[in-house]
Design a protein around this motif. Sequence first.
Motif, PDB file in Angstrom:
ATOM      1  N   VAL A 100       0.839  -1.199   0.000  1.00 17.37           N
ATOM      2  CA  VAL A 100       0.000   0.000   0.000  1.00 17.37           C
ATOM      3  C   VAL A 100       0.870   1.243   0.000  1.00 17.37           C
ATOM      4  N   LYS A 101       0.276   2.349  -0.416  1.00 14.34           N
ATOM      5  CA  LYS A 101       1.019   3.593  -0.602  1.00 14.34           C
ATOM      6  C   LYS A 101       1.310   4.306   0.715  1.00 14.34           C
ATOM      7  N   ASN A 102       0.342   4.354   1.599  1.00 14.04           N
ATOM      8  CA  ASN A 102       0.447   5.132   2.837  1.00 14.04           C
ATOM      9  C   ASN A 102       0.668   4.221   4.043  1.00 14.04           C
ATOM     10  N   ILE A 162       0.112   2.057   7.297  1.00 10.04           N
ATOM     11  CA  ILE A 162      -1.060   1.225   7.613  1.00 10.04           C
ATOM     12  C   ILE A 162      -1.706   1.698   8.908  1.00 10.04           C
ATOM     13  N   ASN A 163      -3.006   1.863   8.868  1.00 12.71           N
ATOM     14  CA  ASN A 163      -3.795   2.217  10.053  1.00 12.71           C
ATOM     15  C   ASN A 163      -4.296   0.919  10.679  1.00 12.71           C
ATOM     16  N   ASN A 195       5.142  -1.021   4.614  1.00 11.87           N
ATOM     17  CA  ASN A 195       3.827  -0.665   4.064  1.00 11.87           C
ATOM     18  C   ASN A 195       3.204  -1.821   3.291  1.00 11.87           C
ATOM     19  N   CYS A 235     -12.614  -4.206  -1.315  1.00 14.35           N
ATOM     20  CA  CYS A 235     -11.865  -3.113  -1.948  1.00 14.35           C
ATOM     21  C   CYS A 235     -12.788  -2.183  -2.733  1.00 14.35           C
ATOM     22  N   SER A 258      -9.984   3.193  -6.998  1.00  9.47           N
ATOM     23  CA  SER A 258      -9.365   4.466  -6.605  1.00  9.47           C
ATOM     24  C   SER A 258     -10.046   5.649  -7.277  1.00  9.47           C
ATOM     25  N   THR A 293      -8.253   0.634  -3.737  1.00 13.52           N
ATOM     26  CA  THR A 293      -7.887   0.978  -2.368  1.00 13.52           C
ATOM     27  C   THR A 293      -8.442  -0.078  -1.425  1.00 13.52           C
ATOM     28  N   GLY A 317      -9.306   2.553   2.351  1.00 16.49           N
ATOM     29  CA  GLY A 317      -8.962   3.894   1.919  1.00 16.49           C
ATOM     30  C   GLY A 317      -7.510   4.106   1.551  1.00 16.49           C
ATOM     31  N   ASN A 318      -6.696   3.063   1.598  1.00 15.85           N
ATOM     32  CA  ASN A 318      -5.271   3.156   1.323  1.00 15.85           C
ATOM     33  C   ASN A 318      -4.991   2.619  -0.080  1.00 15.85           C
ATOM     34  N   THR A 346      -0.473  -0.580  -4.094  1.00 14.18           N
ATOM     35  CA  THR A 346       0.611  -0.391  -5.057  1.00 14.18           C
ATOM     36  C   THR A 346       0.984  -1.683  -5.784  1.00 14.18           C
TER      37      THR A 346
END
Length: 461
Positions: free
Chosen positions: A33-35, A37-38, A130, A154, A157, A393, A396-397, A400
């Motif tokens: 993932v790009k951002n 991880i929550n 990530n 999912c 995007s 996504t 929300g992430n 990649t």
Amino acid sequence: MEEVDGVNVPLTPAGRLFVQPKMNQIINFVLGVKNPINIDAVKSEIRSSIMLQHPRFYSLLVVDSNGREFWRRTQVNVDRHLIIRHEPLTDEPSVSDEDAVNDFLADLSVSSPLSTDKPLWEIHLLMAHNCGVFRVHHALGDGISLMSMFLSCCRRSDDPSQVPTVGGVGTSSSSYGRRERWNLGRVIKLVWYTLVFVMEFVMRSLWLKDKRTAVSGGDGVELWPRKLATAKFGIDDMKTVKNAVGHATLNDVLFGLVSCGLSKYLDIQSAKAQEGLQITGLAMVNLRPQPGLQEFSKLLSNKMGTRFGNQFGMILLPVYYHKSGADPLQFVRRAKAMIDKKKQSLEALFSYKIGDFVMSYFGPKLACLLNYRIVCNTTFTISNVIGPREEITIVGNPVTYMRVNSTSLPHAITVHMMSYAGKADMQILVAKDIIPEPHLLAKCFEDALSEMKEVAQAATK
């Protein structure tokens, strides 16, 4: 799934095969993932996901006094299934992020079984990289079922209100399952090719085996240490090659580049390889009435003949060694000619039905022995699953990359292809004592496609 005696549900024959010690299979699905991880968002998504609506994902694997395996329903504690690692996988600055994750997956493929005191799945969150690794036992379902389940969680995007659409390289069955209009000639071909391929399948399970090469595995090799490398392809490049070979499919291109890549590797590693030497692989074929991915809700409800679980057969996939210098498109033409014959047979359905029969009437030990011998008598395994056509996504992430591999087999090479947003990543899992440089093998596959593309483009000018 209906409960038996209000408590236990027996495993399917395919499920019983995949829990046998020599054929124990775990699917490792890695998602980048790009951002950052929550973690709380991931936990919330798991708790509310459609995955936990399926009994297999909240059931324990239990074995009765007669050795019969069952699913027993239990409560799911998400925290027990979530394994969080904050520190990097390696302190070596020379090791890339991709190689670090691949080394981690290679270790998982031989040394990390799933605990049976909880449902047979878990998620590793590699915070420094990530990415997440979803590990699920093959007894719960095949790649088609699990990918359908994942995509239900999912969103696209470019339009978060829409679920992803699928497309790319295609599953091994995307063209295998199509049938043309029946006539006498097709019936004769069906009977003949089925007899020929089924006879070879039986011989492979008993005594017939590939000649030894620099890429051969064998009995016990599933326990050897592994390495993992990634070969990367562009779907447009594969389509360019496909269009240059009349009536070819993307699967023809895939199997052609595997044949070409293996020939290149043998050229480097072995000067004794004989021209035309057969190197046999096992390919997985989806047997569902509608080839490819289905909506997860349809798999859960068994609508339109589809169902969740393991519903695939195997076909023998012979490829041949040819010295470098030949027209690379010939590898695709040979692959197409072979696969066209496979499409006109019932080999995959036979492999599924005979495995089901042996498991049901002779038990898991004989079924496991026959399957194990087929693997030992061939050289590699290959499978490929379509992923989303567009970028997606998860919680929300932005995603990649998506890749998959599985627990090691007696093969020294196991190849898994997955497409995503115009790209296709091939995970090449090898026994490192037999193939010490998997990155060289990955480059051979990539170079094979590059050469095919150059010839294809030159032919259209």
